[in-house]
Design a protein around this motif. Structure first.
Motif, PDB file in Angstrom:
ATOM      1  N   TRP A 177       6.614   7.253   5.288  1.00 57.27           N
ATOM      2  CA  TRP A 177       5.840   7.661   4.117  1.00 57.27           C
ATOM      3  C   TRP A 177       4.397   8.019   4.481  1.00 57.27           C
ATOM      4  O   TRP A 177       3.626   8.448   3.610  1.00 57.27           O
ATOM      5  CB  TRP A 177       5.843   6.542   3.074  1.00 57.27           C
ATOM      6  N   ALA A 178       4.049   7.874   5.744  1.00 53.95           N
ATOM      7  CA  ALA A 178       2.649   8.050   6.157  1.00 53.95           C
ATOM      8  C   ALA A 178       2.142   9.467   5.916  1.00 53.95           C
ATOM      9  O   ALA A 178       0.948   9.673   5.648  1.00 53.95           O
ATOM     10  CB  ALA A 178       2.487   7.665   7.620  1.00 53.95           C
ATOM     11  N   ASN A 236       0.829  -1.204   0.000  1.00 55.49           N
ATOM     12  CA  ASN A 236       0.000   0.000   0.000  1.00 55.49           C
ATOM     13  C   ASN A 236       0.863   1.253   0.000  1.00 55.49           C
ATOM     14  O   ASN A 236       0.474   2.271  -0.560  1.00 55.49           O
ATOM     15  CB  ASN A 236      -0.926  -0.007   1.225  1.00 55.49           C
ATOM     16  N   THR A 237       2.038   1.183   0.628  1.00 53.87           N
ATOM     17  CA  THR A 237       2.924   2.343   0.635  1.00 53.87           C
ATOM     18  C   THR A 237       3.351   2.697  -0.777  1.00 53.87           C
ATOM     19  O   THR A 237       3.342   3.868  -1.165  1.00 53.87           O
ATOM     20  CB  THR A 237       4.161   2.089   1.505  1.00 53.87           C
ATOM     21  N   GLN A 262       0.940  15.421   3.011  1.00 55.67           N
ATOM     22  CA  GLN A 262       0.357  16.179   4.128  1.00 55.67           C
ATOM     23  C   GLN A 262       1.410  17.092   4.770  1.00 55.67           C
ATOM     24  O   GLN A 262       1.161  18.272   4.994  1.00 55.67           O
ATOM     25  CB  GLN A 262      -0.203  15.206   5.171  1.00 55.67           C
ATOM     26  N   ALA A 282       0.791   7.137  -6.652  1.00 53.42           N
ATOM     27  CA  ALA A 282      -0.297   8.100  -6.878  1.00 53.42           C
ATOM     28  C   ALA A 282       0.206   9.524  -6.676  1.00 53.42           C
ATOM     29  O   ALA A 282      -0.124  10.434  -7.450  1.00 53.42           O
ATOM     30  CB  ALA A 282      -1.453   7.796  -5.934  1.00 53.42           C
ATOM     31  N   PHE A 283       1.010   9.710  -5.656  1.00 53.99           N
ATOM     32  CA  PHE A 283       1.561  11.045  -5.391  1.00 53.99           C
ATOM     33  C   PHE A 283       2.483  11.476  -6.525  1.00 53.99           C
ATOM     34  O   PHE A 283       2.380  12.591  -7.035  1.00 53.99           O
ATOM     35  CB  PHE A 283       2.328  11.020  -4.068  1.00 53.99           C
ATOM     36  N   ASP A 302       1.739   2.083  -3.530  1.00 54.90           N
ATOM     37  CA  ASP A 302       0.568   2.654  -4.206  1.00 54.90           C
ATOM     38  C   ASP A 302       0.431   4.138  -3.885  1.00 54.90           C
ATOM     39  O   ASP A 302       0.111   4.956  -4.760  1.00 54.90           O
ATOM     40  CB  ASP A 302      -0.708   1.914  -3.774  1.00 54.90           C
ATOM     41  N   LYS A 303       0.667   4.471  -2.649  1.00 49.53           N
ATOM     42  CA  LYS A 303       0.576   5.865  -2.221  1.00 49.53           C
ATOM     43  C   LYS A 303       1.651   6.712  -2.885  1.00 49.53           C
ATOM     44  O   LYS A 303       1.389   7.823  -3.356  1.00 49.53           O
ATOM     45  CB  LYS A 303       0.714   5.932  -0.696  1.00 49.53           C
TER      46      LYS A 303
END
Length: 450
Positions: free
Chosen positions: A245-246, A3-4, A250, A10-11, A6-7
């Protein structure tokens, strides 16, 4: 694929320039300008000349679709060669930006990569240029933190800033998420895990490994486009690093880079600033000083101690930098090159300086860069600074005007006032919706004087 990743994909590939905070875009434009000043000023230096000649000799492009002109040179080589040449050149004038948590440098590869990539794709908007810069900084910074957190060695920036280059290339060249995944894996695997403290102990043109970081990032992108595989990049996909990477998208690391007031190793800056502040406060000159004690963190205490005989050593010598500041009230390119390396006044002052590690400063590294100094005057009076943090970062920022002034000081001697002003204005104009990268790009490739 985690999932990381994927994030991150996308970014990197889908970030809308309008979704980036205005303050972040302003920071991207300012870091672009600051880095360009160092790229320009380093052009006449020996390392930059060798880097460009090597790119022309070894890294030419067989395919014109992936060729690029070298910055402030004009000769066409592969886009990997162009990025390598400009990053090597920039890396060897230690005045470019950095990021404390990653213990290294990002703009040194991001700006050369942008200039090289722009030669291989259709013209794009100014806001897109700033978004691509931001992607490079955000990805590279987190890759650096992840790598430092999971390995024991202190490696150079090229080991991880290559991933930021790979992300930029994927964005501008329209790669798929799977191509980006393979590219990042290749870039991480081949990134130069070179030993930073070895270069500190024996300064050379190897510097921070960023020339090879740029080369690896660009090469990885092309390899992935051609179907070469290399995933995963564990600095992104391993569970241990997910925390780093969370906050992607942000918390904007782009806004937290430091700008160097002086073209020497950042580790020396706190001591330089402490001496500068004491001398200004007490209105003393170098002639008033009998001895000078520097207390700093371990890594800074390991910097080169003797009178340097070349530019590489000069940029990695804390005592040399402190002596130069004490004698001249500034540190410029002229002090770390040419006749500055044979300055008998600086050589004489070095004997007054002692450098020691202070545990309290070491405990705060790498998040902070603190030092303090004690000055004993000829009359016997002792002056002591407080704990001083290096100027230029979020803790003690340089103003917008100071950064612009630094650019003009570094760029003008090489490209002239008119071209320097045009580059300055074009960098900030990229924030306008109707701007194009070519508005700036037209000033970036021709050699000085043309």
């Amino acid at each position: 694929m985690t999932n990381t990743f994927d994030k991150v994909a996308a970014f990197s590939l889908k970030l809308d320039p309008q979704d980036i905070p205005q303050s972040t875009r302003e920071a991207a434009a300012l870091m672009l300008l600051d880095t360009l000043g160092i790229t320009i000023a380093s052009g006449p230096m020996e390392a930059g000349r060798i880097g460009r000649e090597t790119a022309a000799a070894l890294y030419g492009a067989g395919d014109p679709d992936i060729s690029a002109r070298m910055m402030f040179d004009g000769r066409r080589v592969s886009m990997a060669g162009a990025a390598y040449a400009a990053a090597t050149q920039t890396d060897n004038l230690d005045g470019h930006d950095g990021y404390n948590p990653s213990k290294g440098h990002i703009g040194v590869v991001v700006i050369p990569a942008l200039a090289a990539l722009a030669e291989t794709v259709p013209d794009f908007s100014g806001p897109e240029a700033l978004a691509t810069i931001t992607v490079g900084y955000e990805v590279a910074g987190r890759a650096g933190i992840s790598l430092h957190d999971t390995v024991s060695d202190y490696h150079t920036s090229g080991a991880w800033n290559a991933l930021g280059v790979a992300a930029m290339a994927a964005r501008l060249r329209g790669q798929t998420p799977e191509q980006l995944r393979q590219s990042m894996g290749i870039a991480e695997y081949h990134g130069p895990r070179s030993q930073m403290m070895r270069e500190i102990a024996n300064p050379t043109m190897l510097h921070d490994g960023s020339g090879w970081g740029a080369m690896v990032g660009m090469s990885s992108a092309v390899l992935a486009e051609m179907g070469f595989t290399g995933a995963p990049a564990i600095t992104i996909e391993e569970d241990r690093v997910a925390q780093h990477w969370a906050d992607l998208g942000q918390f904007w690391q782009m806004e937290h880079q430091y700008v160097k007031p002086y073209p020497v190793c950042r580790w020396a800056h706190a001591a330089i600033d402490a001496v500068r502040a004491l001398m200004l406060e007490h209105k003393i000159t170098a002639d008033d000083i009998a001895s000078l004690q520097v207390n700093t963190f371990n890594e800074a205490a390991c910097l080169f101690q003797s009178m340097p005989n070349d530019t590489s050593s000069a940029q990695y010598s804390l005592p040399f930098a402190v002596a130069t500041m004490a004698l001249y009230g500034r540190i410029g390119v002229e002090h770390i090159t040419g006749d500055g390396l044979n300055d008998t006044s600086v050589a004489g002052f070095l004997g007054k300086i002692t450098v020691s590690e202070a545990q309290i400063h070491s405990e705060r590294f790498p998040q902070y860069r603190y030092s303090d100094v004690e000055v004993t005057l000829i009359n016997g009076q002792t002056l002591a600074s407080s704990d001083v943090h290096a100027r230029g970062g979020p803790e003690s920022p340089m103003s917008h005007e100071e950064v612009v002034g630094k650019f003009m000081e570094f760029a003008t001697p090489t490209v002239g006032q008119t071209r320097a002003e045009a580059i300055r204005d074009a960098c900030f104009a990229l924030m306008q919706p109707d701007s194009r990268f070519s508005d700036l790009g037209q000033h970036l490739y021709d050699p000085p004087g043309s």
